[in-house]
Write a protein that holds these residues in place. Structure first.
Motif, PDB file in Angstrom:
ATOM      1  N   GLU A  67       0.820  -1.211   0.000  1.00  0.00           N
ATOM      2  CA  GLU A  67       0.000   0.000   0.000  1.00  0.00           C
ATOM      3  C   GLU A  67       0.854   1.261   0.000  1.00  0.00           C
ATOM      4  N   LEU A  68       2.022   1.193   0.634  1.00  0.00           N
ATOM      5  CA  LEU A  68       2.916   2.348   0.710  1.00  0.00           C
ATOM      6  C   LEU A  68       3.867   2.446  -0.484  1.00  0.00           C
ATOM      7  N   GLY A  69       3.857   1.440  -1.349  1.00  0.00           N
ATOM      8  CA  GLY A  69       4.691   1.464  -2.545  1.00  0.00           C
ATOM      9  C   GLY A  69       6.144   1.077  -2.318  1.00  0.00           C
ATOM     10  N   TYR A  70       6.460   0.444  -1.193  1.00  0.00           N
ATOM     11  CA  TYR A  70       7.848   0.095  -0.886  1.00  0.00           C
ATOM     12  C   TYR A  70       8.391  -1.026  -1.768  1.00  0.00           C
ATOM     13  N   TRP A  71       7.521  -1.905  -2.277  1.00  0.00           N
ATOM     14  CA  TRP A  71       8.041  -3.047  -3.048  1.00  0.00           C
ATOM     15  C   TRP A  71       8.687  -2.602  -4.351  1.00  0.00           C
ATOM     16  N   ALA A  72       8.240  -1.512  -4.926  1.00  0.00           N
ATOM     17  CA  ALA A  72       8.899  -0.987  -6.124  1.00  0.00           C
ATOM     18  C   ALA A  72      10.333  -0.585  -5.792  1.00  0.00           C
ATOM     19  N   ASP A  73      10.538   0.001  -4.605  1.00  0.00           N
ATOM     20  CA  ASP A  73      11.883   0.377  -4.164  1.00  0.00           C
ATOM     21  C   ASP A  73      12.749  -0.860  -3.958  1.00  0.00           C
ATOM     22  N   VAL A  74      12.158  -1.902  -3.360  1.00  0.00           N
ATOM     23  CA  VAL A  74      12.903  -3.143  -3.137  1.00  0.00           C
ATOM     24  C   VAL A  74      13.290  -3.755  -4.480  1.00  0.00           C
ATOM     25  N   CYS A  75      12.357  -3.771  -5.436  1.00  0.00           N
ATOM     26  CA  CYS A  75      12.653  -4.313  -6.775  1.00  0.00           C
ATOM     27  C   CYS A  75      13.785  -3.540  -7.439  1.00  0.00           C
ATOM     28  N   THR A  76      13.765  -2.228  -7.305  1.00  0.00           N
ATOM     29  CA  THR A  76      14.841  -1.402  -7.862  1.00  0.00           C
ATOM     30  C   THR A  76      16.170  -1.775  -7.232  1.00  0.00           C
ATOM     31  N   GLY A  77      16.180  -1.953  -5.927  1.00  0.00           N
ATOM     32  CA  GLY A  77      17.399  -2.325  -5.225  1.00  0.00           C
ATOM     33  C   GLY A  77      17.908  -3.694  -5.635  1.00  0.00           C
ATOM     34  N   LEU A  78      16.997  -4.614  -5.928  1.00  0.00           N
ATOM     35  CA  LEU A  78      17.399  -5.963  -6.347  1.00  0.00           C
ATOM     36  C   LEU A  78      17.966  -5.974  -7.757  1.00  0.00           C
ATOM     37  N   GLY A  79      17.618  -4.989  -8.539  1.00  0.00           N
ATOM     38  CA  GLY A  79      18.112  -4.907  -9.916  1.00  0.00           C
ATOM     39  C   GLY A  79      16.969  -5.057 -10.901  1.00  0.00           C
ATOM     40  N   VAL A  80      17.016  -4.253 -11.938  1.00  0.00           N
ATOM     41  CA  VAL A  80      15.935  -4.198 -12.916  1.00  0.00           C
ATOM     42  C   VAL A  80      15.629  -5.565 -13.514  1.00  0.00           C
ATOM     43  N   ASN A  81      16.655  -6.305 -13.887  1.00  0.00           N
ATOM     44  CA  ASN A  81      16.442  -7.595 -14.539  1.00  0.00           C
ATOM     45  C   ASN A  81      16.811  -8.788 -13.669  1.00  0.00           C
ATOM     46  N   SER A  82      16.940  -8.588 -12.377  1.00  0.00           N
ATOM     47  CA  SER A  82      17.323  -9.721 -11.520  1.00  0.00           C
ATOM     48  C   SER A  82      16.141 -10.672 -11.376  1.00  0.00           C
ATOM     49  N   PRO A  83      16.405 -11.970 -11.291  1.00  0.00           N
ATOM     50  CA  PRO A  83      15.312 -12.928 -11.102  1.00  0.00           C
ATOM     51  C   PRO A  83      14.495 -12.655  -9.831  1.00  0.00           C
ATOM     52  N   LEU A  84      15.166 -12.252  -8.752  1.00  0.00           N
ATOM     53  CA  LEU A  84      14.437 -11.943  -7.517  1.00  0.00           C
ATOM     54  C   LEU A  84      13.527 -10.733  -7.699  1.00  0.00           C
ATOM     55  N   GLY A  85      14.051  -9.711  -8.340  1.00  0.00           N
ATOM     56  CA  GLY A  85      13.259  -8.507  -8.592  1.00  0.00           C
ATOM     57  C   GLY A  85      12.063  -8.796  -9.472  1.00  0.00           C
ATOM     58  N   GLU A  86      12.262  -9.606 -10.504  1.00  0.00           N
ATOM     59  CA  GLU A  86      11.165  -9.969 -11.404  1.00  0.00           C
ATOM     60  C   GLU A  86      10.104 -10.784 -10.672  1.00  0.00           C
ATOM     61  N   ALA A  87      10.537 -11.744  -9.851  1.00  0.00           N
ATOM     62  CA  ALA A  87       9.585 -12.569  -9.099  1.00  0.00           C
ATOM     63  C   ALA A  87       8.772 -11.704  -8.135  1.00  0.00           C
ATOM     64  N   LEU A  88       9.440 -10.785  -7.447  1.00  0.00           N
ATOM     65  CA  LEU A  88       8.752  -9.911  -6.506  1.00  0.00           C
ATOM     66  C   LEU A  88       7.786  -8.986  -7.245  1.00  0.00           C
ATOM     67  N   ARG A  89       8.221  -8.423  -8.357  1.00  0.00           N
ATOM     68  CA  ARG A  89       7.372  -7.522  -9.135  1.00  0.00           C
ATOM     69  C   ARG A  89       6.107  -8.255  -9.594  1.00  0.00           C
ATOM     70  N   ALA A  90       6.268  -9.474 -10.107  1.00  0.00           N
ATOM     71  CA  ALA A  90       5.122 -10.256 -10.580  1.00  0.00           C
ATOM     72  C   ALA A  90       4.181 -10.584  -9.421  1.00  0.00           C
ATOM     73  N   HIS A  91       4.753 -10.950  -8.279  1.00  0.00           N
ATOM     74  CA  HIS A  91       3.930 -11.278  -7.116  1.00  0.00           C
ATOM     75  C   HIS A  91       3.158 -10.056  -6.646  1.00  0.00           C
ATOM     76  N   ALA A  92       3.816  -8.924  -6.593  1.00  0.00           N
ATOM     77  CA  ALA A  92       3.160  -7.687  -6.157  1.00  0.00           C
ATOM     78  C   ALA A  92       2.036  -7.311  -7.116  1.00  0.00           C
ATOM     79  N   GLU A  93       2.247  -7.512  -8.414  1.00  0.00           N
ATOM     80  CA  GLU A  93       1.203  -7.214  -9.411  1.00  0.00           C
ATOM     81  C   GLU A  93      -0.011  -8.116  -9.204  1.00  0.00           C
TER      82      GLU A  93
END
Length: 110
Positions: A67-93
């Motif tokens: 709700e606060l939008g923090y997961w986008a920041d975490v995804c950015t920190g993990l790396g734009v194309n990192s597998p962890l960032g992609e998995a988190l982004r998809a889960h959040a969506e």
């Protein structure tokens, strides 16, 4: 999550949250790693390993951070194309879609 990824995640968090993370580094890392565990395997929240702690508080914090939008920041920190960032982004969506659907259903029942 590697040490480098963790330091980048912390660097990308909003300043107020970054200050809280600094004082409880291990607890916040454990929380984020539990969320990544769920996101990577698309696992149910209740299946989080016991050493991560009880699943319900992790889930509640996950929703609050969404709700606060923090997961986008975490995804950015993990790396734009990192597998962890992609998995988190998809889960959040997926989570956001389910949340919007629930809100619409509640609104239509009133």
């Amino acid at each position: 999550m590697s040490e480098l990824q963790w330091s980048e995640v912390k660097r990308h968090l909003p300043p107020a949250l970054r200050a809280r993370v600094r004082s409880r580094d291990a607890a916040y890392r454990q929380f984020i790693e539990a969320v990544l565990w769920v996101a990577r395997g698309n696992a149910p929240w209740a299946s989080i390993p016991e050493e991560a702690g009880p699943w319900r508080p992790i889930y509640v914090r996950y929703v609050r951070w969404a709700e606060l939008g923090y997961w986008a920041d975490v995804c950015t920190g993990l790396g734009v194309n990192s597998p962890l960032g992609e998995a988190l982004r998809a889960h959040a969506e997926r989570s956001r879609g389910r949340s919007e659907w629930r809100q619409q259903r509640r609104g239509s029942k009133s």
